[in-house]
Design a protein around this motif. Structure first.
Motif, PDB file in Angstrom:
ATOM      1  N   GLY A  16       0.839  -1.199   0.000  1.00 55.53           N
ATOM      2  CA  GLY A  16       0.000   0.000   0.000  1.00 55.53           C
ATOM      3  C   GLY A  16       0.874   1.248   0.000  1.00 55.53           C
TER       4      GLY A  16
ATOM      5  N   ALA B 127       0.235   5.602  -1.595  1.00 58.65           N
ATOM      6  CA  ALA B 127      -0.538   6.749  -1.091  1.00 58.65           C
ATOM      7  C   ALA B 127      -0.573   6.731   0.436  1.00 58.65           C
ATOM      8  CB  ALA B 127      -1.969   6.700  -1.636  1.00 58.65           C
ATOM      9  N   GLY B 128      -0.994   7.856   0.992  1.00 65.53           N
ATOM     10  CA  GLY B 128      -1.300   7.935   2.421  1.00 65.53           C
ATOM     11  C   GLY B 128      -0.145   7.522   3.322  1.00 65.53           C
TER      12      GLY B 128
ATOM     13  N   GLY C 203       1.313   4.612   3.703  1.00 64.03           N
ATOM     14  CA  GLY C 203       2.336   3.797   3.030  1.00 64.03           C
ATOM     15  C   GLY C 203       3.319   4.649   2.253  1.00 64.03           C
TER      16      GLY C 203
ATOM     17  N   ASP D 267       1.709  -2.012  -4.535  1.00 60.95           N
ATOM     18  CA  ASP D 267       0.392  -1.376  -4.461  1.00 60.95           C
ATOM     19  C   ASP D 267      -0.394  -1.811  -5.689  1.00 60.95           C
ATOM     20  OD1 ASP D 267      -1.745   0.803  -4.388  1.00 60.95           O
ATOM     21  OD2 ASP D 267      -0.483   1.493  -2.739  1.00 60.95           O
TER      22      ASP D 267
ATOM     23  N   CYS E 184       1.221  -4.966  -6.788  1.00 57.52           N
ATOM     24  CA  CYS E 184       1.003  -6.076  -5.853  1.00 57.52           C
ATOM     25  C   CYS E 184      -0.357  -5.907  -5.204  1.00 57.52           C
ATOM     26  CB  CYS E 184       2.094  -6.089  -4.779  1.00 57.52           C
ATOM     27  SG  CYS E 184       1.749  -7.263  -3.450  1.00 57.52           S
TER      28      CYS E 184
ATOM     29  N   VAL F  14      -2.321  -7.374  -2.218  1.00 53.20           N
ATOM     30  CA  VAL F  14      -1.987  -8.170  -1.028  1.00 53.20           C
ATOM     31  C   VAL F  14      -2.994  -9.289  -0.745  1.00 53.20           C
ATOM     32  CG1 VAL F  14      -0.668  -6.335   0.105  1.00 53.20           C
ATOM     33  CG2 VAL F  14      -3.123  -6.584   0.609  1.00 53.20           C
TER      34      VAL F  14
ATOM     35  N   LEU G 128      -8.409  -8.104   2.744  1.00 52.14           N
ATOM     36  CA  LEU G 128      -7.438  -7.013   2.602  1.00 52.14           C
ATOM     37  C   LEU G 128      -6.720  -6.735   3.925  1.00 52.14           C
ATOM     38  CD1 LEU G 128      -6.138  -4.703   1.059  1.00 52.14           C
ATOM     39  CD2 LEU G 128      -8.194  -3.341   1.449  1.00 52.14           C
TER      40      LEU G 128
ATOM     41  N   ILE H 285       0.449  -2.541  10.219  1.00 51.66           N
ATOM     42  CA  ILE H 285      -0.374  -1.363  10.506  1.00 51.66           C
ATOM     43  C   ILE H 285      -1.798  -1.838  10.813  1.00 51.66           C
ATOM     44  CG2 ILE H 285      -1.211   0.866   9.706  1.00 51.66           C
ATOM     45  CD1 ILE H 285       1.858   0.739   9.992  1.00 51.66           C
TER      46      ILE H 285
ATOM     47  N   TYR I 234     -13.935  -4.155   9.872  1.00 49.35           N
ATOM     48  CA  TYR I 234     -12.646  -3.458  10.024  1.00 49.35           C
ATOM     49  C   TYR I 234     -12.097  -3.656  11.436  1.00 49.35           C
ATOM     50  CZ  TYR I 234      -9.308   0.448   9.635  1.00 49.35           C
ATOM     51  OH  TYR I 234      -8.163   1.237   9.608  1.00 49.35           O
TER      52      TYR I 234
ATOM     53  N   LYS J 260      -8.674  -5.739  12.281  1.00 43.72           N
ATOM     54  CA  LYS J 260      -7.534  -5.055  12.896  1.00 43.72           C
ATOM     55  C   LYS J 260      -7.174  -5.681  14.250  1.00 43.72           C
ATOM     56  CE  LYS J 260      -6.704  -1.957   9.658  1.00 43.72           C
ATOM     57  NZ  LYS J 260      -5.428  -1.975   8.895  1.00 43.72           N
TER      58      LYS J 260
ATOM     59  N   PRO K 245      -2.730   3.351  14.349  1.00 40.37           N
ATOM     60  CA  PRO K 245      -3.009   4.786  14.202  1.00 40.37           C
ATOM     61  C   PRO K 245      -4.426   5.148  14.624  1.00 40.37           C
ATOM     62  CG  PRO K 245      -2.181   3.814  12.125  1.00 40.37           C
ATOM     63  CD  PRO K 245      -2.575   2.683  13.038  1.00 40.37           C
ATOM     64  N   GLY K 246      -4.569   6.382  15.113  1.00 45.14           N
ATOM     65  CA  GLY K 246      -5.890   6.997  15.239  1.00 45.14           C
ATOM     66  C   GLY K 246      -6.230   7.691  13.930  1.00 45.14           C
ATOM     67  N   LEU K 247      -7.000   8.774  13.988  1.00 49.35           N
ATOM     68  CA  LEU K 247      -7.390   9.440  12.738  1.00 49.35           C
ATOM     69  C   LEU K 247      -6.188  10.109  12.074  1.00 49.35           C
ATOM     70  CD1 LEU K 247      -9.564  10.365  10.720  1.00 49.35           C
ATOM     71  CD2 LEU K 247      -9.832  12.439  12.114  1.00 49.35           C
TER      72      LEU K 247
ATOM     73  N   ALA L  30      -6.473   9.990   1.914  1.00 49.07           N
ATOM     74  CA  ALA L  30      -7.632   9.820   1.015  1.00 49.07           C
ATOM     75  C   ALA L  30      -8.669   8.896   1.656  1.00 49.07           C
ATOM     76  CB  ALA L  30      -7.163   9.248  -0.319  1.00 49.07           C
ATOM     77  N   ALA L  31      -8.187   7.921   2.429  1.00 48.82           N
ATOM     78  CA  ALA L  31      -9.104   6.944   3.029  1.00 48.82           C
ATOM     79  C   ALA L  31     -10.061   7.588   4.020  1.00 48.82           C
ATOM     80  CB  ALA L  31      -8.301   5.841   3.720  1.00 48.82           C
TER      81      ALA L  31
HETATM   82  N1  NAD Z   1      -6.030   7.003   7.725  1.00 53.27           N
HETATM   83  C1  NAD Z   1      -6.387   6.637   8.957  1.00 53.27           C
HETATM   84  O1  NAD Z   1      -7.000   7.405   9.727  1.00 53.27           O
HETATM   85  C2  NAD Z   1      -6.036   5.267   9.471  1.00 53.27           C
HETATM   86  C3  NAD Z   1      -6.276   4.992  10.817  1.00 53.27           C
HETATM   87  C4  NAD Z   1      -5.976   3.734  11.317  1.00 53.27           C
HETATM   88  C5  NAD Z   1      -5.425   2.779  10.490  1.00 53.27           C
HETATM   89  N2  NAD Z   1      -5.190   3.061   9.179  1.00 53.27           N
HETATM   90  C6  NAD Z   1      -4.636   2.002   8.359  1.00 53.27           C
HETATM   91  O2  NAD Z   1      -3.480   2.480   7.701  1.00 53.27           O
HETATM   92  C7  NAD Z   1      -3.323   1.792   6.461  1.00 53.27           C
HETATM   93  C8  NAD Z   1      -3.163   2.804   5.346  1.00 53.27           C
HETATM   94  O3  NAD Z   1      -4.302   3.634   5.328  1.00 53.27           O
HETATM   95  P1  NAD Z   1      -4.323   5.030   4.551  1.00 53.27           P
HETATM   96  O4  NAD Z   1      -5.191   5.930   5.332  1.00 53.27           O
HETATM   97  O5  NAD Z   1      -2.939   5.449   4.216  1.00 53.27           O
HETATM   98  O6  NAD Z   1      -5.106   4.609   3.232  1.00 53.27           O
HETATM   99  P2  NAD Z   1      -5.009   5.184   1.745  1.00 53.27           P
HETATM  100  O7  NAD Z   1      -6.301   4.803   1.103  1.00 53.27           O
HETATM  101  O8  NAD Z   1      -4.578   6.599   1.729  1.00 53.27           O
HETATM  102  O9  NAD Z   1      -3.839   4.299   1.106  1.00 53.27           O
HETATM  103  C9  NAD Z   1      -3.969   2.911   1.025  1.00 53.27           C
HETATM  104  C10 NAD Z   1      -3.083   2.379  -0.094  1.00 53.27           C
HETATM  105  O10 NAD Z   1      -3.279   0.956  -0.142  1.00 53.27           O
HETATM  106  C11 NAD Z   1      -3.469   0.575  -1.499  1.00 53.27           C
HETATM  107  N3  NAD Z   1      -4.225  -0.664  -1.575  1.00 53.27           N
HETATM  108  C12 NAD Z   1      -5.574  -0.828  -1.459  1.00 53.27           C
HETATM  109  N4  NAD Z   1      -5.903  -2.110  -1.657  1.00 53.27           N
HETATM  110  C13 NAD Z   1      -4.746  -2.778  -1.899  1.00 53.27           C
HETATM  111  C14 NAD Z   1      -4.427  -4.120  -2.188  1.00 53.27           C
HETATM  112  N5  NAD Z   1      -5.387  -5.059  -2.286  1.00 53.27           N
HETATM  113  N6  NAD Z   1      -3.140  -4.459  -2.346  1.00 53.27           N
HETATM  114  C15 NAD Z   1      -2.171  -3.517  -2.277  1.00 53.27           C
HETATM  115  N7  NAD Z   1      -2.401  -2.224  -2.036  1.00 53.27           N
HETATM  116  C16 NAD Z   1      -3.685  -1.859  -1.846  1.00 53.27           C
HETATM  117  C17 NAD Z   1      -4.184   1.762  -2.126  1.00 53.27           C
HETATM  118  O11 NAD Z   1      -4.078   1.732  -3.543  1.00 53.27           O
HETATM  119  C18 NAD Z   1      -3.488   2.938  -1.477  1.00 53.27           C
HETATM  120  O12 NAD Z   1      -2.335   3.337  -2.196  1.00 53.27           O
HETATM  121  C19 NAD Z   1      -4.558   0.888   6.325  1.00 53.27           C
HETATM  122  O13 NAD Z   1      -4.248  -0.415   6.757  1.00 53.27           O
HETATM  123  C20 NAD Z   1      -5.556   1.537   7.248  1.00 53.27           C
HETATM  124  O14 NAD Z   1      -6.514   0.624   7.713  1.00 53.27           O
HETATM  125  C21 NAD Z   1      -5.493   4.285   8.640  1.00 53.27           C
END
Ligand code: NAD
Length: 263
Positions: free
Chosen positions: A14, A17-18, A20, A38, A60, A62, A110, A135, A150, A154, A180-182, A186-187
């Motif tokens: 992943g 973006a975000g 990752g 990704d 990839c 996952v 996922l 994560i 979810y 987790k 992580p918290g908030l 993009a998610a």
């Molecule tokens: N953003 C938050 O507030 C938050 C809070 C707690 C946990 N998380 C966790 O952090 C991680 C990343 O979240 P984020 O907010 O950066 O999300 P995001 O949507 O910004 O980025 C997620 C990335 O994962 C990729 N992805 C999606 N499905 C995939 C797959 N099947 N195989 C490979 N890559 C894939 C997407 O293309 C994207 O680039 C996640 O596991 C999410 O549950 C996020």
């Protein structure tokens, strides 16, 4: 004097973006080569353009074992893996009684099976003394109405981490969870569009703010780096203290958004 010291190698899922992407940027800044996986090929191309040879990018998914195995195999040409960050994941909203089975399974595949496959294949090619970071989320320990799949996935990641730490410890490989918290990515853009939700998240931290991806990357960098070699099977909240309070009332916020319903 020329140095032939091998660069340490990390795998990140992943990564496009975000969180990752931020983790990838941070590990490259720490001096590592990053194998980035990704499903977002345009995002991977942007990563490669930004970092050049410090990033090896490959599509990839996952949830697909052969895809994860192929990503991990890229490490062979680089002298094996020193770190892996199982980051890919997303949430879904809906009450249990209305939740389609396909959505439940999609989130499990996922968020939980994807982490299992990443540990499995990264663990096979990891050098002794390596570090795996999974994560999870605040929702591993704090329930949220409407997010059963979810939260459950987790929580599973937190336990999977502990079992993996036991099984890989004889090779001095450490395995830890980051929760992580908030985080603004993009998610979570939907949360930022619903009036009151982000305010409620922030009120329920102790530090009075939400996170940026770099807050999470800082913890990952520590867990991958040389200052955490006695740290394994741990669960690290990076949530601004939110686990001490309560999760926002998402059903209430979404119903206010929908407006009054006819009776
Ligand atoms: N953003 C938050 O507030 C938050 C809070 C707690 C946990 N998380 C966790 O952090 C991680 C990343 O979240 P984020 O907010 O950066 O999300 P995001 O949507 O910004 O980025 C997620 C990335 O994962 C990729 N992805 C999606 N499905 C995939 C797959 N099947 N195989 C490979 N890559 C894939 C997407 O293309 C994207 O680039 C996640 O596991 C999410 O549950 C996020």
């Amino acid at each position: 004097m020329a140095s032939d010291a091998r660069q340490r190698v990390a795998l990140v899922t992943g990564a496009a973006a975000g969180i990752g992407r931020s983790v990838t940027d941070r590990l490259v800044a720490d001096g590592m080569v990053v194998i980035a996986g990704d499903i977002d090929e345009a995002g991977l191309a942007a990563l490669r353009e930004h970092h050049g040879d410090q990033v090896v990018a490959q599509r990839c998914d996952v949830t697909d074992e052969s895809s994860v195995a192929a990503l991990a195999e890229l490490a062979a040409a680089l002298g094996g893996l020193d770190a892996a960050v199982a980051n890919a994941g997303k949430g879904a909203y809906g009450s249990i009684v209305d939740h389609p089975l396909e959505t439940w399974q999609e989130i499990m595949d996922l968020c939980l099976t994807g982490v299992f496959l990443t540990i499995k294949h990264a663990g096979r090619v990891m050098n002794d003394g390596g570090s795996i970071v999974n994560i999870a989320s605040l929702n591993a320990i704090q329930p949220a109405e409407g997010m059963a799949a979810y939260c459950t996935a987790k929580a599973g990641v937190a336990m999977l981490t502990k079992v993996a730490a036991m099984e890989l410890g004889h090779r001095a490989i450490r395995v830890n969870t980051v929760a992580p918290g908030l985080v603004e990515t993009a998610a979570t853009s939907g949360f930022f569009m619903v009036p009151g939700v982000v305010d409620e998240f922030v009120e329920n931290t102790t530090v009075g703010r939400f996170a940026q991806p770099g807050d999470i990357a800082d913890m990952v960098s520590f867990l991958v780096g040389p200052q955490s070699t006695f740290v394994s099977a741990g669960f690290f909240s990076v949530d601004g203290g939110a686990s001490t309070k309560r999760y926002p009332d998402l059903p209430g916020a979404f119903s206010r958004l929908a407006g009054p319903t006819a009776s």
